[in-house]
Motif scaffolding. Structure first.
Motif, PDB file in Angstrom:
ATOM      1  N   GLU A   1      -3.857  -0.425  16.052  1.00 54.22           N
ATOM      2  CA  GLU A   1      -5.320  -0.090  16.094  1.00 54.22           C
ATOM      3  C   GLU A   1      -5.575   1.387  16.818  1.00 54.22           C
ATOM      4  O   GLU A   1      -6.639   2.015  16.450  1.00 54.22           O
TER       5      GLU A   1
ATOM      6  N   THR B   1      -3.370   5.697   9.557  1.00 54.49           N
ATOM      7  CA  THR B   1      -4.202   5.123   8.252  1.00 54.49           C
ATOM      8  C   THR B   1      -3.156   5.078   7.100  1.00 54.49           C
ATOM      9  O   THR B   1      -1.798   5.903   7.185  1.00 54.49           O
ATOM     10  N   GLY B   2      -3.350   4.283   6.188  1.00 55.73           N
ATOM     11  CA  GLY B   2      -2.561   4.086   5.191  1.00 55.73           C
ATOM     12  C   GLY B   2      -1.061   3.804   5.460  1.00 55.73           C
ATOM     13  O   GLY B   2      -0.917   2.939   6.197  1.00 55.73           O
TER      14      GLY B   2
ATOM     15  N   LYS C   1       0.282   3.200   8.866  1.00 55.90           N
ATOM     16  CA  LYS C   1       0.354   1.899   9.679  1.00 55.90           C
ATOM     17  C   LYS C   1       1.716   1.105   9.384  1.00 55.90           C
ATOM     18  O   LYS C   1       1.982   0.619  10.093  1.00 55.90           O
TER      19      LYS C   1
ATOM     20  N   GLU D   1       1.147  13.218  14.200  1.00 51.62           N
ATOM     21  CA  GLU D   1       0.393  11.959  13.425  1.00 51.62           C
ATOM     22  C   GLU D   1       1.077  10.700  13.664  1.00 51.62           C
ATOM     23  O   GLU D   1       2.619  11.032  13.715  1.00 51.62           O
TER      24      GLU D   1
END
Length: 392
Positions: A250, A255-256, A259, A336
């Motif tokens: 979290e 994202t997407g 995760k 990322e």
């Protein structure tokens, strides 16, 4: 001469010593950094001392003459007594003329000595007076030369009757004296106390410095070992529970499929490191871990190989097919979650000398199959030998 015809005459005698004194004072002030009055005062003090010395010599001469007179009187009295006795014994009577002549000679010598005494007294008195006069003059000159105007009318005028009120009759003057006496009594005890305090503070400083030095050395040694061992700051090397994993995911901002990648990686923290069992699912090495992480998100980074490639092979395939996030400098802002971080630079015959790979989970943290000692760990990002960041 016209001068004499006019009848001009000097009313005051010009004395050489006046010019000498004036010249000496001027020369002293010329070659001195001090005020002229101060220099002149010093000359006056010197001349006063000379005059006093000369007066002392005259006083000593007077004492010597008086001793001479006294001894002469005693000697003459003894001589007269002895002559009278001998005359009576021998029956010889001295003539009146001879006696008078002898007495006259004695009186003449006595008078001469007394006159010398009187003369010496006058010389001593005169030179003493001159010495006092020069000393008084020097004191006045010294005060004129050294007195500085402060601009404070009360302070500059603090003399005479005003001084008697401000200093002599002022209770503060005596209070200051009392404080000085009290300080003189207390000072030795205070010095002892300060000495003990100084020793105590030195000991405290030494102890604190010792601990600081130990801490500095420990930090330095740890940093040195970390630098050359390649070990970062391990956050966890024991397995994480679901709640901990959810919280990390979290906070990562993933994202997407990102995760899925990092969740799989975090679920393997605590697993052992093994190159032999790298495909068993019960142990991993660095390249097999990242391979299975991306397989969990549906991406095959072997590109049809069907088997976890080495870290260098993964980097080579991704470099041509994936996205190069960074190849020259590290900027965490560009990274990322799920990005693969490759370490290399060694001449090992592989692509870019790559020998290790880790999965970035965000916030400057990674999951990697570190080594046989620690296994799969969750730790802070290591930048030593980081040469490439790729994104499938």
């Amino acid at each position: 001469m016209a001068f004499k015809k006019e009848g001009a005459e000097f009313t005051d005698a010009v004395k050489f010593k006046d010019y000498a004194l004036s010249f000496a004072a001027e020369e002293a002030s010329r070659f001195s950094n001090e005020d002229g009055d101060v220099a002149s005062a010093k000359v006056d003090f010197a001349l006063s001392s000379a005059a006093s010395l000369s007066a002392s010599k005259h006083t000593a001469k007077i004492k010597e003459l008086r001793r001479f007179l006294k001894s002469k009187e005693i000697k003459d009295a003894a001589g007269n007594s002895g002559t009278g006795t001998k005359g009576r014994e021998d029956g010889v009577i001295q003539s009146t003329a001879a006696f008078k002549r002898t007495e006259a000679e004695k009186g003449s010598r006595m008078n001469t000595t007394k006159k010398q005494i009187t003369k010496e007294k006058r010389q001593a008195a005169r030179k003493t007076a001159v010495a006092k006069m020069l000393r008084a003059k020097g004191m006045v000159g010294n005060e004129l030369g050294t007195e500085k105007v402060t601009g404070d009318a009360f302070r500059d005028g603090n003399s005479g009757a005003v001084r008697a009120i401000t200093e002599i009759l002022n209770p503060a003057t005596y209070l200051k004296s009392l404080f000085v006496k009290i300080a003189g009594v207390i000072a030795p005890h205070m010095m002892v106390v300060l000495l003990y305090l100084s020793v105590f503070m030195i000991l405290v400083s030494l102890i604190a410095g010792m601990f600081t030095s130990i801490n500095t050395v420990t930090t330095t040694v740890t940093g040195f070992i970390s630098k050359y061992s390649g070990r970062g700051s391990i956050i966890a090397e024991e397995s994480l529970d679901e709640e901990e994993i959810d919280e990390i995911v979290e906070d990562s901002g993933a994202t997407g499929r990102q995760k899925d990648v990092i969740r799989y990686a975090l679920s393997k923290v605590g697993y052992p490191y093994s190159q032999t069992d790298r495909t068993s699912g019960s142990a991993y090495d660095c390249s097999s871990l990242v391979y299975y992480c991306w397989m969990a998100a549906g991406v095959d980074i072997s590109y049809g190989g069907g088997y976890p490639p080495t870290a260098a092979a993964e980097a080579s395939k991704l470099y041509s097919k994936g996205e190069v996030v960074n190849s020259t400098r590290l900027d965490i802002k560009d990274m990322e979650p799920g990005d693969l971080i490759f370490y290399g630079g060694h001449d090992n015959g592989r692509f870019l000398g790559i020998y290790h790979v880790a999965v970035y989970v965000g916030n400057g943290e990674v999951v990697e199959a570190f080594n046989e000692k620690h296994g799969v760990v969750y730790q802070t990002l290591r930048t030593k030998n980081l040469i490439l960041v790729l994104r499938p």
